[in-house]
Scaffold this motif. Structure first.
Motif, PDB file in Angstrom:
ATOM      1  N   TYR A 149      53.271  34.981  73.244  1.00 35.79           N
ATOM      2  CA  TYR A 149      52.461  33.764  73.213  1.00 35.79           C
ATOM      3  C   TYR A 149      52.959  32.852  74.317  1.00 35.79           C
ATOM      4  CZ  TYR A 149      50.066  29.622  71.437  1.00 35.79           C
ATOM      5  OH  TYR A 149      49.240  28.540  71.309  1.00 35.79           O
ATOM      6  N   ASN A 150      52.046  32.365  75.147  1.00 33.03           N
ATOM      7  CA  ASN A 150      52.374  31.352  76.148  1.00 33.03           C
ATOM      8  C   ASN A 150      51.128  30.488  76.305  1.00 33.03           C
ATOM      9  OD1 ASN A 150      53.070  29.757  78.307  1.00 33.03           O
ATOM     10  ND2 ASN A 150      53.857  31.428  79.561  1.00 33.03           N
ATOM     11  N   HIS A 151      51.034  29.462  75.459  1.00 34.14           N
ATOM     12  CA  HIS A 151      49.867  28.591  75.347  1.00 34.14           C
ATOM     13  C   HIS A 151      48.654  29.308  74.764  1.00 34.14           C
ATOM     14  CE1 HIS A 151      52.463  26.329  78.077  1.00 34.14           C
ATOM     15  NE2 HIS A 151      51.921  25.266  77.511  1.00 34.14           N
ATOM     16  N   GLN A 152      48.751  30.602  74.598  1.00 31.83           N
ATOM     17  CA  GLN A 152      47.754  31.415  73.895  1.00 31.83           C
ATOM     18  C   GLN A 152      48.365  32.806  73.715  1.00 31.83           C
ATOM     19  OE1 GLN A 152      44.300  31.673  76.402  1.00 31.83           O
ATOM     20  NE2 GLN A 152      45.250  33.004  77.887  1.00 31.83           N
ATOM     21  N   TRP A 153      47.777  33.593  72.846  1.00 37.78           N
ATOM     22  CA  TRP A 153      48.273  34.961  72.653  1.00 37.78           C
ATOM     23  C   TRP A 153      47.954  35.771  73.897  1.00 37.78           C
ATOM     24  CZ3 TRP A 153      51.723  35.523  69.133  1.00 37.78           C
ATOM     25  CH2 TRP A 153      51.714  34.693  68.021  1.00 37.78           C
ATOM     26  N   ARG A 154      48.915  36.603  74.319  1.00 36.05           N
ATOM     27  CA  ARG A 154      48.798  37.344  75.573  1.00 36.05           C
ATOM     28  C   ARG A 154      48.708  38.853  75.341  1.00 36.05           C
ATOM     29  NH1 ARG A 154      48.352  33.852  80.061  1.00 36.05           N
ATOM     30  NH2 ARG A 154      49.199  31.882  79.373  1.00 36.05           N
ATOM     31  N   ASN A 155      47.979  39.517  76.213  1.00 36.02           N
ATOM     32  CA  ASN A 155      47.914  40.987  76.271  1.00 36.02           C
ATOM     33  C   ASN A 155      47.596  41.637  74.925  1.00 36.02           C
ATOM     34  OD1 ASN A 155      48.673  40.901  79.058  1.00 36.02           O
ATOM     35  ND2 ASN A 155      50.754  40.507  78.385  1.00 36.02           N
ATOM     36  N   GLY A 156      46.740  40.990  74.145  1.00 42.14           N
ATOM     37  CA  GLY A 156      46.340  41.568  72.863  1.00 42.14           C
ATOM     38  C   GLY A 156      47.261  41.235  71.708  1.00 42.14           C
TER      39      GLY A 156
END
Length: 198
Positions: free
Chosen positions: A176-183
Motif C-alpha cells: 500500500y502506498n496511498h492506494q493498494w498496489r499491484n493487486g
C-alpha cells in the motif's frame, strides 16, 4: 566575439539535449519499472493480521482531536500532515506520524520498554538492512514485546523472532502506498452487508 557566442549557443543546445534525453530515460525507466512489478502475494502468504480500515484523513495539525485508533499500534486512520523518513529513532514516534509512515508504504518495527537493550540493537540492525522501508522506534504504549505494522496489517511478537521480522519487512512494504498496489488488497473478508446490497 561571434565565435564565442556560437560556441555558447552550441554548448547550450548540447546541454539542453542531454538533459532532455536523461529525463526522458528516467521517465521511461520509471514507467518500465511500474509495469514490471510482480503481482502482490495472495493474502494467505502475507505475514501478520489484517486490520480494519479506519480512514486516511490528514488532520489539520499535530495534536488535533480525532477518534481513537482501534488497533495497537494503529494501522490506518487520521494522521499527521508531516511524515518521518525510514530510519532508526531512539524516541517514540507519535501515533499520528506512525500512520502517515504507513500510508507511504513503509513499515514500523517498534518495541516496548521491557525489551532488553541487546534485543533493541538487533532490531536496529534488522531495520538498517532495509533503509528505504523500515522505521525502528520505541513505543512504550505497547506495554510488552515487539510490534510490526504496515497499512492495515500488524504482527505482535513476545520476543525477538528474526525470521518473522524479516518475513514481514520483505513482504509488507509497498503493498500500500496511498492506494493498494499491484493487486494487493486489505485481505479482509467482504462485509456480509455489502453482499446483501448487491
Amino acid at each position: 566575439m561571434k565565435t564565442a557566442r556560437k560556441w555558447g549557443l552550441l554548448v547550450s543546445i548540447v546541454v539542453t539535449g542531454l538533459s532532455v534525453l536523461t529525463m526522458s530515460g528516467l521517465a521511461f525507466g520509471v514507467l518500465l519499472g511500474s509495469f514490471a512489478k510482480e503481482p502482490a502475494l495472495a493474502c494467505d502468504q502475507v505475514p501478520g493480521t489484517p486490520q480494519p480500515f479506519e480512514g486516511r484523513r490528514h488532520i489539520a495539525y499535530d495534536g488535533e482531536k480525532h477518534d481513537p485508533y482501534k488497533s495497537l499500534p494503529p494501522t490506518s486512520g487520521p494522521h499527521s500532515p508531516r511524515v518521518v523518513p525510514p530510519g532508526i529513532y531512539r524516541k517514540p514516534i507519535t501515533e499520528e506520524l506512525q500512520v502517515h509512515v504507513l500510508e507511504h508504504g513503509h513499515v514500523l518495527l517498534q518495541y516496548a520498554d521491557d525489551v532488553p537493550a541487546d534485543v533493541v540493537k538487533e532490531l536496529e540492525r534488522l531495520g538498517r538492512q532495509y533503509p528505504r522501508d523500515v522505521v525502528v522506534a520505541p513505543y512504550p504504549k505497547l506495554g510488552h514485546g515487539i510490534a510490526l505494522s504496515g497499512w492495515q496489517r500488524s504482527l505482535r511478537l513476545e520476543a525477538l523472532d528474526e525470521a518473522a521480522i524479516l518475513d514481514f519487512v520483505k513482504v509488507v512494504p509497498g503493498r500500500y502506498n496511498h492506494q493498494w498496489r499491484n493487486g494487493a488488497t486489505d485481505c479482509l473478508p467482504p462485509h456480509p452487508l455489502a453482499e446483501d446490497e448487491n
